[in-house]
Design a protein around this motif. Sequence first.
Motif, mmCIF file in Angstrom:
data_model
loop_
_atom_site.group_PDB
_atom_site.id
_atom_site.type_symbol
_atom_site.label_atom_id
_atom_site.label_comp_id
_atom_site.label_asym_id
_atom_site.label_seq_id
_atom_site.Cartn_x
_atom_site.Cartn_y
_atom_site.Cartn_z
ATOM 1 N N ALA A 1 56.066 37.681 32.341
ATOM 2 C CA ALA A 1 56.117 38.714 33.368
ATOM 3 C C ALA A 1 54.924 39.658 33.269
ATOM 4 O O ALA A 1 54.295 40.011 34.274
ATOM 5 N N ALA A 2 54.598 40.072 32.029
ATOM 6 C CA ALA A 2 53.462 40.977 31.843
ATOM 7 C C ALA A 2 52.153 40.287 32.218
ATOM 8 O O ALA A 2 51.273 40.891 32.846
ATOM 9 N N HIS A 3 52.010 39.013 31.837
ATOM 10 C CA HIS A 3 50.801 38.261 32.190
ATOM 11 C C HIS A 3 50.656 38.157 33.701
ATOM 12 O O HIS A 3 49.549 38.333 34.240
ATOM 13 N N TRP A 4 51.750 37.884 34.408
ATOM 14 C CA TRP A 4 51.679 37.738 35.856
ATOM 15 C C TRP A 4 51.298 39.059 36.525
ATOM 16 O O TRP A 4 50.482 39.083 37.449
ATOM 17 N N ARG A 5 51.879 40.162 36.072
ATOM 18 C CA ARG A 5 51.529 41.465 36.642
ATOM 19 C C ARG A 5 50.042 41.748 36.483
ATOM 20 O O ARG A 5 49.376 42.229 37.408
ATOM 21 N N GLU A 6 49.510 41.417 35.315
ATOM 22 C CA GLU A 6 48.084 41.624 35.064
ATOM 23 C C GLU A 6 47.230 40.748 35.985
ATOM 24 O O GLU A 6 46.209 41.192 36.529
ATOM 25 N N GLN A 7 47.645 39.476 36.168
ATOM 26 C CA GLN A 7 46.884 38.567 37.017
ATOM 27 C C GLN A 7 46.909 39.020 38.475
ATOM 28 O O GLN A 7 45.893 38.948 39.169
ATOM 29 N N VAL A 8 48.061 39.473 38.960
ATOM 30 C CA VAL A 8 48.165 39.955 40.336
ATOM 31 C C VAL A 8 47.250 41.156 40.541
ATOM 32 O O VAL A 8 46.519 41.243 41.533
ATOM 33 N N SER A 9 47.294 42.090 39.588
ATOM 34 C CA SER A 9 46.445 43.271 39.699
ATOM 35 C C SER A 9 44.972 42.892 39.692
ATOM 36 O O SER A 9 44.170 43.420 40.475
ATOM 37 N N ARG A 10 44.603 41.951 38.821
ATOM 38 C CA ARG A 10 43.208 41.519 38.732
ATOM 39 C C ARG A 10 42.788 40.793 39.999
ATOM 40 O O ARG A 10 41.673 41.004 40.508
ATOM 41 N N TYR A 11 43.661 39.947 40.534
ATOM 42 C CA TYR A 11 43.335 39.193 41.744
ATOM 43 C C TYR A 11 43.128 40.123 42.935
ATOM 44 O O TYR A 11 42.203 39.954 43.733
ATOM 45 N N GLU A 12 44.003 41.134 43.038
ATOM 46 C CA GLU A 12 43.940 42.007 44.201
ATOM 47 C C GLU A 12 42.776 42.989 44.161
ATOM 48 O O GLU A 12 42.428 43.585 45.178
ATOM 49 N N SER A 13 42.165 43.146 42.968
ATOM 50 C CA SER A 13 41.069 44.105 42.868
ATOM 51 C C SER A 13 39.739 43.473 42.488
ATOM 52 O O SER A 13 38.717 44.158 42.458
ATOM 53 N N ALA A 14 39.727 42.162 42.220
ATOM 54 C CA ALA A 14 38.503 41.527 41.715
ATOM 55 C C ALA A 14 37.503 41.295 42.835
ATOM 56 O O ALA A 14 37.843 40.796 43.901
ATOM 57 N N SER A 15 36.236 41.631 42.568
ATOM 58 C CA SER A 15 35.186 41.420 43.562
ATOM 59 C C SER A 15 34.722 39.979 43.584
ATOM 60 O O SER A 15 34.140 39.527 44.563
ATOM 61 N N GLU A 16 34.997 39.225 42.499
ATOM 62 C CA GLU A 16 34.523 37.844 42.452
ATOM 63 C C GLU A 16 35.513 36.867 43.065
ATOM 64 O O GLU A 16 35.306 35.666 43.043
ATOM 65 N N THR A 17 36.628 37.365 43.603
ATOM 66 C CA THR A 17 37.590 36.491 44.262
ATOM 67 C C THR A 17 36.927 35.775 45.442
ATOM 68 O O THR A 17 36.105 36.351 46.143
ATOM 69 N N ALA A 18 37.292 34.508 45.662
ATOM 70 C CA ALA A 18 36.731 33.764 46.786
ATOM 71 C C ALA A 18 37.024 34.488 48.090
ATOM 72 O O ALA A 18 38.117 35.029 48.291
ATOM 73 N N THR A 19 36.030 34.544 48.959
ATOM 74 C CA THR A 19 36.191 35.256 50.221
ATOM 75 C C THR A 19 35.701 34.404 51.387
ATOM 76 O O THR A 19 34.947 33.448 51.203
ATOM 77 N N ALA A 20 36.136 34.790 52.574
ATOM 78 C CA ALA A 20 35.637 34.198 53.819
ATOM 79 C C ALA A 20 35.027 35.312 54.651
ATOM 80 O O ALA A 20 35.541 36.443 54.689
#
Length: 324
Positions: A221-240
């Motif tokens: 649960a803690a790992h998933w919360r961290e991943q969600v937060s990182r995904y939603e704020s990361a600038s390197e996330t794939a974009t269109a």
Amino acid sequence: MRASRLVSLLLLLQNHGRMSAARLAAELGVTARTVYRDVDALAAAGVPIYAEQGPAGGYALMDGYRTKLTGLTADEAESLFLTGLRGPAGELGLGAQVAAAELKLMAALPTPYRDASLRIRQRFHLDAPGWYSAPEPVPHLLAVAEALWQDRRIEIRYRRWFPAPGEVTRRLRPLGLVLKAGVWYLIAAGQGDPHTYRVAGIRTVRTLPDTFTRPPGFDLAAHWREQVSRYESASETATALVRLSPAGAAALPDVLGPRAARLAHATMTEPVADGWREVSVPLESLANAAAGLLRLGPEVRVVAPPELVAHMAATIAAMAALYA
């Protein structure tokens, strides 16, 4: 198998009172004829079960009779955390265990608590997928779940979207499964830190003979919360890169969700003469991005990447052909 069914039939009558053979058959997943045989077997074993005729008739237990056969099996106990998620439990192959565990829990509860739990079930229901979203096909979910439960390594062929579209092969140690907004995700580690894989993107899976030791202290649960937060704020996330009309820009939160829309709005350019703007929107997968952007209709035009442009064009052409 039959012994378990007889116990379930007995607990159904104990929890619900009088029930018709048709309703019992539906609950147990058998035919009415099988119910008749099972009732005869219970009566022969000394259970005070009787039948009432008529439109409101059915099978019932004598007043005051209660069974003590409420012990949970190991599989039923393990499935308790899914008792509120009948659909996902079925996808994991645990539907029957969840139903049996619920019956035994209900039978063990004092009458006031049992009545309260029935009131809750009648008034509250969890439906995980979003609106207009059919559950994704996940043909390999059960195999992944079995390997996860047994701490077995797996080899998967996976369709990824980022950093470049294509299929890759990975040998993984599965650490957890997460259901978010109707979509299943696998948390697994290869040679390094755990990564997230969309289960629908798994093309093939092979369970390997060797087992592994889970990382000490790993908290899913803690790992998933961290991943969600990182995904939603990361600038390197794939974009269109897309162009939006004023109406499309206003509707962006409904398509992407509020957090992703805020990230997209941060990249929005100034409007040109016709009011259209360019914006970078975060992507999770090709199909997911196309499905969301298509909801904007003529208020959006995809500029990049080329794979998404081609996918949008092919989908729109196929839709247009239906109305030609």
